[in-house]
Design a protein around this motif. Sequence first.
Motif, PDB file in Angstrom:
ATOM      1  N   GLN A 107       0.817  -1.213   0.000  1.00  0.00           N
ATOM      2  CA  GLN A 107       0.000   0.000   0.000  1.00  0.00           C
ATOM      3  C   GLN A 107       0.854   1.269   0.000  1.00  0.00           C
ATOM      4  O   GLN A 107       0.541   2.231  -0.697  1.00  0.00           O
ATOM      5  CB  GLN A 107      -0.933   0.010   1.224  1.00  0.00           C
ATOM      6  CG  GLN A 107      -2.075  -0.961   1.135  1.00  0.00           C
ATOM      7  CD  GLN A 107      -3.075  -0.545   0.064  1.00  0.00           C
ATOM      8  OE1 GLN A 107      -3.284   0.624  -0.185  1.00  0.00           O
ATOM      9  NE2 GLN A 107      -3.685  -1.535  -0.564  1.00  0.00           N
ATOM     10  N   GLU A 108       1.923   1.260   0.762  1.00  0.00           N
ATOM     11  CA  GLU A 108       2.771   2.460   0.860  1.00  0.00           C
ATOM     12  C   GLU A 108       3.426   2.798  -0.483  1.00  0.00           C
ATOM     13  O   GLU A 108       3.448   3.953  -0.910  1.00  0.00           O
ATOM     14  CB  GLU A 108       3.833   2.224   1.933  1.00  0.00           C
ATOM     15  CG  GLU A 108       4.654   3.456   2.245  1.00  0.00           C
ATOM     16  CD  GLU A 108       5.616   3.202   3.385  1.00  0.00           C
ATOM     17  OE1 GLU A 108       6.757   3.663   3.265  1.00  0.00           O
ATOM     18  OE2 GLU A 108       5.229   2.556   4.368  1.00  0.00           O
ATOM     19  N   THR A 114       0.851   6.743  -6.889  1.00  0.00           N
ATOM     20  CA  THR A 114      -0.346   7.527  -7.222  1.00  0.00           C
ATOM     21  C   THR A 114      -0.146   9.005  -6.906  1.00  0.00           C
ATOM     22  O   THR A 114      -0.616   9.859  -7.651  1.00  0.00           O
ATOM     23  CB  THR A 114      -1.591   6.998  -6.479  1.00  0.00           C
ATOM     24  OG1 THR A 114      -1.351   7.017  -5.078  1.00  0.00           O
ATOM     25  CG2 THR A 114      -1.945   5.607  -6.924  1.00  0.00           C
ATOM     26  N   LYS A 115       0.558   9.308  -5.818  1.00  0.00           N
ATOM     27  CA  LYS A 115       0.801  10.714  -5.476  1.00  0.00           C
ATOM     28  C   LYS A 115       1.647  11.396  -6.549  1.00  0.00           C
ATOM     29  O   LYS A 115       1.330  12.510  -6.984  1.00  0.00           O
ATOM     30  CB  LYS A 115       1.486  10.832  -4.117  1.00  0.00           C
ATOM     31  CG  LYS A 115       1.726  12.276  -3.707  1.00  0.00           C
ATOM     32  CD  LYS A 115       2.389  12.357  -2.365  1.00  0.00           C
ATOM     33  CE  LYS A 115       2.713  13.745  -1.889  1.00  0.00           C
ATOM     34  NZ  LYS A 115       2.660  14.832  -2.797  1.00  0.00           N
ATOM     35  N   ASP A 119       0.244  14.528  -8.879  1.00  0.00           N
ATOM     36  CA  ASP A 119       0.918  15.825  -8.839  1.00  0.00           C
ATOM     37  C   ASP A 119       1.252  16.319 -10.249  1.00  0.00           C
ATOM     38  O   ASP A 119       1.129  17.503 -10.539  1.00  0.00           O
ATOM     39  CB  ASP A 119       2.201  15.740  -8.009  1.00  0.00           C
ATOM     40  CG  ASP A 119       1.911  15.581  -6.521  1.00  0.00           C
ATOM     41  OD1 ASP A 119       0.744  15.794  -6.113  1.00  0.00           O
ATOM     42  OD2 ASP A 119       2.846  15.232  -5.772  1.00  0.00           O
ATOM     43  N   ALA A 120       1.677  15.420 -11.122  1.00  0.00           N
ATOM     44  CA  ALA A 120       2.101  15.819 -12.465  1.00  0.00           C
ATOM     45  C   ALA A 120       0.948  15.826 -13.474  1.00  0.00           C
ATOM     46  O   ALA A 120       0.924  16.645 -14.380  1.00  0.00           O
ATOM     47  CB  ALA A 120       3.204  14.892 -12.950  1.00  0.00           C
ATOM     48  N   TYR A 121      -0.001  14.912 -13.317  1.00  0.00           N
ATOM     49  CA  TYR A 121      -1.113  14.766 -14.269  1.00  0.00           C
ATOM     50  C   TYR A 121      -2.445  14.714 -13.502  1.00  0.00           C
ATOM     51  O   TYR A 121      -2.946  13.634 -13.202  1.00  0.00           O
ATOM     52  CB  TYR A 121      -0.950  13.490 -15.111  1.00  0.00           C
ATOM     53  CG  TYR A 121       0.206  13.538 -16.063  1.00  0.00           C
ATOM     54  CD1 TYR A 121       0.045  14.033 -17.346  1.00  0.00           C
ATOM     55  CD2 TYR A 121       1.471  13.087 -15.693  1.00  0.00           C
ATOM     56  CE1 TYR A 121       1.100  14.087 -18.227  1.00  0.00           C
ATOM     57  CE2 TYR A 121       2.537  13.140 -16.561  1.00  0.00           C
ATOM     58  CZ  TYR A 121       2.340  13.640 -17.830  1.00  0.00           C
ATOM     59  OH  TYR A 121       3.394  13.693 -18.704  1.00  0.00           O
ATOM     60  N   THR A 126      -6.187   7.280 -11.057  1.00  0.00           N
ATOM     61  CA  THR A 126      -5.420   6.141 -10.561  1.00  0.00           C
ATOM     62  C   THR A 126      -6.263   5.364  -9.560  1.00  0.00           C
ATOM     63  O   THR A 126      -7.033   5.950  -8.807  1.00  0.00           O
ATOM     64  CB  THR A 126      -4.119   6.595  -9.875  1.00  0.00           C
ATOM     65  OG1 THR A 126      -4.446   7.474  -8.812  1.00  0.00           O
ATOM     66  CG2 THR A 126      -3.191   7.284 -10.849  1.00  0.00           C
ATOM     67  N   GLN A 127      -6.116   4.044  -9.579  1.00  0.00           N
ATOM     68  CA  GLN A 127      -6.796   3.182  -8.624  1.00  0.00           C
ATOM     69  C   GLN A 127      -5.800   2.139  -8.132  1.00  0.00           C
ATOM     70  O   GLN A 127      -5.115   1.511  -8.934  1.00  0.00           O
ATOM     71  CB  GLN A 127      -7.955   2.425  -9.278  1.00  0.00           C
ATOM     72  CG  GLN A 127      -9.121   3.260  -9.688  1.00  0.00           C
ATOM     73  CD  GLN A 127     -10.159   2.378 -10.385  1.00  0.00           C
ATOM     74  OE1 GLN A 127      -9.827   1.535 -11.203  1.00  0.00           O
ATOM     75  NE2 GLN A 127     -11.412   2.589 -10.039  1.00  0.00           N
TER      76      GLN A 127
END
Length: 165
Positions: A107-108, A114-115, A119-121, A126-127
């Motif tokens: 998960q981490e 995903t972060k 931030d860029a797009y 995202t899932q």
Amino acid sequence: MAKDFSFDVVSDYDLAEMTNAVDQAQREIAQRYDFKNTSAKLEFGDGKNSLHLEGDSQNQLNSIVDVLQGKLIKRGVSLKVLDLSSQAVQGGKEMRWDIKFKKGLDQEKAKKITKSIRDAYPKVKTQIQGEEVRVSAASKDDLQGVMALLKQQDFDFPLSFQNYR
């Protein structure tokens, strides 16, 4: 309605390429002069989920790893697959070193991916789905940009892309 395009980000390696790299490294170890008449050995362990190395000294184990890494690079396998955090163990005259392969996203790690994507797009969705991250967008260009972004980032685990549609 516009069709969304997607791909999956996974932390995995190609088992066939890994097997070929290990086979090539075994052949080189068998033929190299500095490994003649020593206990130098490289083989799969734990059902091809790790490597088992044997050698006379820590320097010899490091040389075996260098040979293997060269073969992995030539076969296009990321060196981040090898978990070199474990230590070699002295057993009699020989030293043994078990190296596990890094596989799967927890998960981490998935949240980190995903972060950086968000931030860029911001338009890309995202899932997190178990041990993979599904990335979807209306534009293929955005998805290719995300792939380029993730390749540039220096994660401490290997990334590969699957199911590009």
